[in-house]
Design an enzyme around this catalytic site. Structure first.
Site, PDB file in Angstrom:
ATOM      1  N   ARG A 278     -54.125   1.032  60.271  1.00 36.54           N
ATOM      2  CA  ARG A 278     -53.954   2.070  59.256  1.00 36.54           C
ATOM      3  C   ARG A 278     -52.946   1.637  58.197  1.00 36.54           C
ATOM      4  NH1 ARG A 278     -52.754   7.922  61.613  1.00 36.54           N
ATOM      5  NH2 ARG A 278     -50.630   7.131  61.719  1.00 36.54           N
TER       6      ARG A 278
ATOM      7  N   LYS B   1     -51.229   6.612  54.420  1.00 39.96           N
ATOM      8  CA  LYS B   1     -49.900   7.153  54.705  1.00 39.96           C
ATOM      9  C   LYS B   1     -48.893   6.594  53.691  1.00 39.96           C
ATOM     10  CE  LYS B   1     -48.042   8.759  59.126  1.00 39.96           C
ATOM     11  NZ  LYS B   1     -48.678  10.037  59.432  1.00 39.96           N
TER      12      LYS B   1
ATOM     13  N   GLU C  83     -56.791  19.421  56.153  1.00 39.02           N
ATOM     14  CA  GLU C  83     -55.891  19.268  57.293  1.00 39.02           C
ATOM     15  C   GLU C  83     -54.606  20.037  57.059  1.00 39.02           C
ATOM     16  OE1 GLU C  83     -54.013  15.414  58.008  1.00 39.02           O
ATOM     17  OE2 GLU C  83     -54.597  14.741  56.017  1.00 39.02           O
TER      18      GLU C  83
HETATM   19  C1  LIG Z   1     -49.386  10.935  60.225  1.00 41.86           C
HETATM   20  C2  LIG Z   1     -50.252  12.060  59.829  1.00 41.86           C
HETATM   21  C3  LIG Z   1     -51.145  12.674  60.718  1.00 41.86           C
HETATM   22  C4  LIG Z   1     -51.167  12.382  62.200  1.00 41.86           C
HETATM   23  O1  LIG Z   1     -51.559  11.101  62.520  1.00 41.86           O
HETATM   24  P1  LIG Z   1     -51.252  10.541  63.986  1.00 41.86           P
HETATM   25  O2  LIG Z   1     -51.726   9.135  63.918  1.00 41.86           O
HETATM   26  O3  LIG Z   1     -52.010  11.357  64.941  1.00 41.86           O
HETATM   27  O4  LIG Z   1     -49.777  10.677  64.176  1.00 41.86           O
HETATM   28  C5  LIG Z   1     -52.006  13.648  60.226  1.00 41.86           C
HETATM   29  N1  LIG Z   1     -51.979  14.022  58.935  1.00 41.86           N
HETATM   30  C6  LIG Z   1     -51.121  13.479  58.063  1.00 41.86           C
HETATM   31  C7  LIG Z   1     -51.148  13.943  56.656  1.00 41.86           C
HETATM   32  C8  LIG Z   1     -50.229  12.484  58.483  1.00 41.86           C
HETATM   33  O5  LIG Z   1     -49.370  11.975  57.626  1.00 41.86           O
END
Ligand SMILES: *Cc1c(COP(=O)(O)O)cnc(C)c1O
Length: 335
Positions: free
Chosen positions: A79, A182, A218
């Site tokens: 990722r 991210k 989300e």
């Molecule tokens: C980090 C994050 C998640 C969760 O991802 P995980 O890999 O399960 O920790 C979900 N949504 C957003 C916007 C994030 O930044």
């Protein structure tokens, strides 16, 4: 280490060291463990001015057998490479990423909370453009840092349902934007709507798709999942961050014989679910009872936690703490 393991929250604590690598001309150096938590950075670094900054979040757990398990680090490596490509930064190879994590976790082993306290060692990889540029162009130098931080159990009692708010006037991520990666700037942009929700009494906020405000994307920092009729449902959208927790829960749901659906979910479908929850590394799952929008209140279930959600939670955490067989080989053991 004299830490109050049972009462650790989710807050910054100094540890022994972090690990830091530098990339110049596309070549990563050998890296080093650094004691000081301060970074000496150029005032014109692209991370500071133009947001060339990406992060990850994962955890290490001390298991019932005494072994230390790091949960799915290759997925975070993958990722972070996707984020690096989208923000035009040097990519960190998976082997370097995983070995950096193992080195810094080993060097800070005494900060991993003991088994039974419900705590874990939160691992925060960070990739930034650290070289100077005054015009908008990619940095010629990148720094890859991994810091660690002991954190406590999120749930002291059992899973605790919360209510969420769709904050009017704010979108998280546009189609073809950067919602699927991210990148640090996404989180600066989330602070104001999160604060609006908190002031109204809602610990988390839910985002709808930016184009039509019709489908669920989300929660602010976690994915949306829903359960009904032995089916696990989660939205499909190009502007959602692909959660590794969600990915793992989908697999576990399938292992339990549940049906898994990834599809667009209309906001008006909310009332039809038996259970909804937010999911992410920090808490695994947070049950959500009511969702409030500018003109409607959706109430999902009766505010109790379904046994199916509890079972999903228990299975992920059981694998992480070495209590349940890791049949998909998700945990990387610290040697
Ligand atoms: C980090 C994050 C998640 C969760 O991802 P995980 O890999 O399960 O920790 C979900 N949504 C957003 C916007 C994030 O930044």
């Amino acid at each position: 280490m004299a830490l109050d393991w049972k009462n650790l929250g989710f807050q910054y604590l100094d540890t022994h060291c972090h690990i830091k690598y530098t990339s110049k001309d596309g070549q990563w150096d050998a890296g080093e463990l650094v004691d000081s938590p301060y970074l000496n950075i150029h005032i014109a670094a692209t991370a500071l001015h133009y947001g060339q900054a990406a992060f990850e979040g994962l955890k290490a757990f001390r298991g019932s057998d005494g072994q230390v398990r790091i949960f799915r680090p290759e997925k975070n490596a993958e990722r972070m490479r996707t984020t690096a490509r989208r923000t035009f930064m040097a990519e960190v190879p998976t082997e370097l990423f995983v070995s950096a994590i193992k080195k810094v976790v080993t060097a800070n082993e005494e900060f991993i909370p003991p088994y039974g306290t419900g705590g874990s060692l939160y691992i925060r990889p960070l990739l930034i453009g650290s070289g100077p540029k005054i015009g908008v162009e990619p940095s010629a130098e990148y720094s890859f840092i991994v810091l660690v931080n002991p954190v406590g159990a999120y749930y002291k009692g059992g899973l605790n349902p919360v209510n969420a708010m769709v904050v009017d006037g704010y979108d998280r991520a546009a189609p073809n934007g950067v919602g699927h990666v991210k990148v640090a700037g996404n989180y600066a942009a989330s602070l104001e709507p999160a604060s609006v929700a908190k002031q109204a009494g809602f610990p988390i906020n839910l985002y709808l798709d930016a184009k039509e405000h019709r489908f669920i994307d989300e929660f602010g920092t976690s994915n949306f999942i829903a359960l009904k009729d032995n089916t696990y449902v989660t939205p499909v959208s190009d502007s959602i961050l692909p959660s590794i927790t969600n990915m793992s829960l989908m697999q576990i749901a399938e292992d339990f014989g549940m049906k898994v659906e990834r599809r667009p979910i209309e906001i008006d479908e909310l009332n039809s679910f038996e259970q909804i929850a937010a999911c992410g590394t920090a808490v695994v799952v947070t049950p959500v009872h009511k969702i409030v929008t500018a003109n409607k209140i959706y109430e999902v279930g009766d505010g109790t936690v379904t046994s199916q959600l509890q079972q999903l939670f228990d299975t992920v955490t059981g694998i992480q703490y070495g209590e349940i067989e890791d049949r998909h080989n998700w945990c990387e053991l610290l040697d």
